[in-house]
Design a protein around this motif. Sequence first.
Motif, PDB file in Angstrom:
ATOM      1  N   ILE A 110       0.806  -1.224   0.000  1.00  0.00           N
ATOM      2  CA  ILE A 110       0.000   0.000   0.000  1.00  0.00           C
ATOM      3  C   ILE A 110       0.843   1.279   0.000  1.00  0.00           C
ATOM      4  N   PRO A 111       1.896   1.394   0.801  1.00  0.00           N
ATOM      5  CA  PRO A 111       2.699   2.625   0.733  1.00  0.00           C
ATOM      6  C   PRO A 111       3.258   2.905  -0.659  1.00  0.00           C
ATOM      7  N   HIS A 112       3.648   1.860  -1.376  1.00  0.00           N
ATOM      8  CA  HIS A 112       4.166   2.041  -2.741  1.00  0.00           C
ATOM      9  C   HIS A 112       3.034   2.431  -3.693  1.00  0.00           C
ATOM     10  N   MET A 113       1.867   1.857  -3.514  1.00  0.00           N
ATOM     11  CA  MET A 113       0.722   2.211  -4.356  1.00  0.00           C
ATOM     12  C   MET A 113       0.307   3.661  -4.131  1.00  0.00           C
ATOM     13  N   ARG A 114       0.390   4.109  -2.890  1.00  0.00           N
ATOM     14  CA  ARG A 114       0.097   5.521  -2.601  1.00  0.00           C
ATOM     15  C   ARG A 114       1.041   6.433  -3.394  1.00  0.00           C
ATOM     16  N   LYS A 115       2.319   6.081  -3.386  1.00  0.00           N
ATOM     17  CA  LYS A 115       3.299   6.888  -4.126  1.00  0.00           C
ATOM     18  C   LYS A 115       3.020   6.851  -5.624  1.00  0.00           C
ATOM     19  N   ALA A 116       2.484   5.727  -6.090  1.00  0.00           N
ATOM     20  CA  ALA A 116       2.212   5.557  -7.512  1.00  0.00           C
ATOM     21  C   ALA A 116       0.887   6.192  -7.931  1.00  0.00           C
ATOM     22  N   GLY A 117       0.145   6.727  -6.962  1.00  0.00           N
ATOM     23  CA  GLY A 117      -1.138   7.361  -7.288  1.00  0.00           C
ATOM     24  C   GLY A 117      -2.308   6.417  -7.333  1.00  0.00           C
ATOM     25  N   GLY A 118      -2.130   5.217  -6.765  1.00  0.00           N
ATOM     26  CA  GLY A 118      -3.225   4.256  -6.717  1.00  0.00           C
ATOM     27  C   GLY A 118      -2.783   2.877  -7.145  1.00  0.00           C
ATOM     28  N   GLY A 119      -3.707   1.950  -7.060  1.00  0.00           N
ATOM     29  CA  GLY A 119      -3.389   0.582  -7.449  1.00  0.00           C
ATOM     30  C   GLY A 119      -4.563  -0.344  -7.222  1.00  0.00           C
ATOM     31  N   SER A 120      -4.345  -1.600  -7.543  1.00  0.00           N
ATOM     32  CA  SER A 120      -5.377  -2.627  -7.399  1.00  0.00           C
ATOM     33  C   SER A 120      -4.806  -3.812  -6.645  1.00  0.00           C
ATOM     34  N   ILE A 121      -5.458  -4.148  -5.525  1.00  0.00           N
ATOM     35  CA  ILE A 121      -5.122  -5.353  -4.759  1.00  0.00           C
ATOM     36  C   ILE A 121      -6.216  -6.379  -5.012  1.00  0.00           C
ATOM     37  N   ILE A 122      -5.807  -7.582  -5.354  1.00  0.00           N
ATOM     38  CA  ILE A 122      -6.750  -8.667  -5.640  1.00  0.00           C
ATOM     39  C   ILE A 122      -6.393  -9.848  -4.742  1.00  0.00           C
ATOM     40  N   ASN A 123      -7.390 -10.387  -4.062  1.00  0.00           N
ATOM     41  CA  ASN A 123      -7.166 -11.473  -3.120  1.00  0.00           C
ATOM     42  C   ASN A 123      -7.908 -12.733  -3.557  1.00  0.00           C
ATOM     43  N   THR A 124      -7.243 -13.872  -3.489  1.00  0.00           N
ATOM     44  CA  THR A 124      -7.915 -15.127  -3.767  1.00  0.00           C
ATOM     45  C   THR A 124      -8.652 -15.592  -2.523  1.00  0.00           C
ATOM     46  N   ALA A 125      -9.969 -15.589  -2.605  1.00  0.00           N
ATOM     47  CA  ALA A 125     -10.804 -16.148  -1.553  1.00  0.00           C
ATOM     48  C   ALA A 125     -11.194 -17.570  -1.982  1.00  0.00           C
TER      49      ALA A 125
ATOM     50  N   GLN B  63     -10.595   1.412   3.773  1.00  0.00           N
ATOM     51  CA  GLN B  63      -9.556   2.213   4.415  1.00  0.00           C
ATOM     52  C   GLN B  63      -8.690   2.980   3.416  1.00  0.00           C
ATOM     53  N   TYR B  64      -8.535   2.472   2.197  1.00  0.00           N
ATOM     54  CA  TYR B  64      -7.569   3.073   1.274  1.00  0.00           C
ATOM     55  C   TYR B  64      -8.182   3.504  -0.063  1.00  0.00           C
ATOM     56  N   GLY B  65      -9.500   3.495  -0.143  1.00  0.00           N
ATOM     57  CA  GLY B  65     -10.144   3.911  -1.372  1.00  0.00           C
ATOM     58  C   GLY B  65      -9.851   5.354  -1.753  1.00  0.00           C
ATOM     59  N   LYS B  66      -9.756   6.236  -0.765  1.00  0.00           N
ATOM     60  CA  LYS B  66      -9.478   7.646  -1.064  1.00  0.00           C
ATOM     61  C   LYS B  66      -8.074   7.851  -1.614  1.00  0.00           C
ATOM     62  N   ASP B  67      -7.224   6.845  -1.454  1.00  0.00           N
ATOM     63  CA  ASP B  67      -5.889   6.880  -2.054  1.00  0.00           C
ATOM     64  C   ASP B  67      -5.887   6.278  -3.465  1.00  0.00           C
ATOM     65  N   LYS B  68      -7.086   6.023  -3.998  1.00  0.00           N
ATOM     66  CA  LYS B  68      -7.252   5.398  -5.318  1.00  0.00           C
ATOM     67  C   LYS B  68      -6.688   3.977  -5.351  1.00  0.00           C
ATOM     68  N   ILE B  69      -6.744   3.340  -4.185  1.00  0.00           N
ATOM     69  CA  ILE B  69      -6.347   1.938  -4.090  1.00  0.00           C
ATOM     70  C   ILE B  69      -7.616   1.102  -3.963  1.00  0.00           C
ATOM     71  N   ARG B  70      -7.832   0.256  -4.949  1.00  0.00           N
ATOM     72  CA  ARG B  70      -8.983  -0.638  -4.919  1.00  0.00           C
ATOM     73  C   ARG B  70      -8.570  -1.995  -4.378  1.00  0.00           C
ATOM     74  N   CYS B  71      -9.504  -2.691  -3.731  1.00  0.00           N
ATOM     75  CA  CYS B  71      -9.227  -4.040  -3.245  1.00  0.00           C
ATOM     76  C   CYS B  71     -10.457  -4.903  -3.499  1.00  0.00           C
ATOM     77  N   ASN B  72     -10.255  -5.965  -4.237  1.00  0.00           N
ATOM     78  CA  ASN B  72     -11.328  -6.906  -4.561  1.00  0.00           C
ATOM     79  C   ASN B  72     -10.834  -8.343  -4.404  1.00  0.00           C
ATOM     80  N   GLY B  73     -11.779  -9.248  -4.333  1.00  0.00           N
ATOM     81  CA  GLY B  73     -11.442 -10.654  -4.233  1.00  0.00           C
ATOM     82  C   GLY B  73     -12.059 -11.448  -5.364  1.00  0.00           C
ATOM     83  N   VAL B  74     -11.538 -12.631  -5.563  1.00  0.00           N
ATOM     84  CA  VAL B  74     -12.135 -13.588  -6.486  1.00  0.00           C
ATOM     85  C   VAL B  74     -12.291 -14.903  -5.730  1.00  0.00           C
ATOM     86  N   ALA B  75     -13.481 -15.487  -5.824  1.00  0.00           N
ATOM     87  CA  ALA B  75     -13.789 -16.711  -5.085  1.00  0.00           C
ATOM     88  C   ALA B  75     -14.018 -17.851  -6.070  1.00  0.00           C
TER      89      ALA B  75
END
Length: 266
Positions: A129-144, A175-187
């Motif tokens: 997340i700290p690196h994504m903040r510096k990059a102006g956002g990002g996408s985190i994807i989690n395997t559920a 918590q981090y959406g305002k930093d343009k960091i999205r987080c989603n999962g795939v099940a």
Amino acid sequence: MGRVEGKVALITGGASGIGLSSATLMAREGAKVVIADFNVDSAQEAAAKIKSEGGEAVGIFLDASQEASIEEAVDFTVKQYGTLKVLFNNVGVTNLRKDLDVVNMDLDEWDRIMNVNTKSVLLGSRFAIPHMRKAGGGSIINTASMAAFAGDSVRSAYGASKAAVVNLTRYIAAQYGKDKIRCNGVAPGLILTPAAKQSMPPAVLDIFAKYNALPYHGEADDIGHTVLFLASDESKFITGQTIQVEGGHYMANPSIADFNQFLAQA
């Protein structure tokens, strides 16, 4: 082509199955990919194959049970490619011999599964997340897993760990959406990865097929394409969601397959 052009992606558990599919598809669509896996030889072989096809990738070692190893994988990615825009937390373990019902499960196995399946998602996100903040956002994807949404006779720890991943996904997104960091999962439901093909007897595959809404099983690319979509800007207004990719196995009245058989014989 170019759906993730210029993005840098770290994929844990990327040397085979769903992780390998996701790495390959992202590289074909323009991402620079770091494949992190406990089987470092396979990770490097996967990266070499991607590069032979014109993509950009590198394979590294990752022990997802160790905090330092996860941090090193994130740091390596940033040093190698200068930034980090996509993190696919894909490592997961299960053990049908020890992860049983609540009364009989091995409690050490409970701790191991929670550490790898859930804590590794927390730590990967924590370091990325700290690196994504510096990059102006990002996408985190989690395997559920669909095990997060339904009870079963065994794999109690696995199901609990994946349910935790589903809700942790929501918390990170909030918590981090305002930093343009999205987080989603795939099940995923049952996916015919090489490991599943080797371990699943035909009779078990037939049971799953009976209760699928669709007349076929899922393949690794079915999850890989979903991950690619979540990594791309095509999903820029989607966050906090876990997409269920399971062939309709869990969506209907569980007796529908048996009832249809009864009607056919009536």
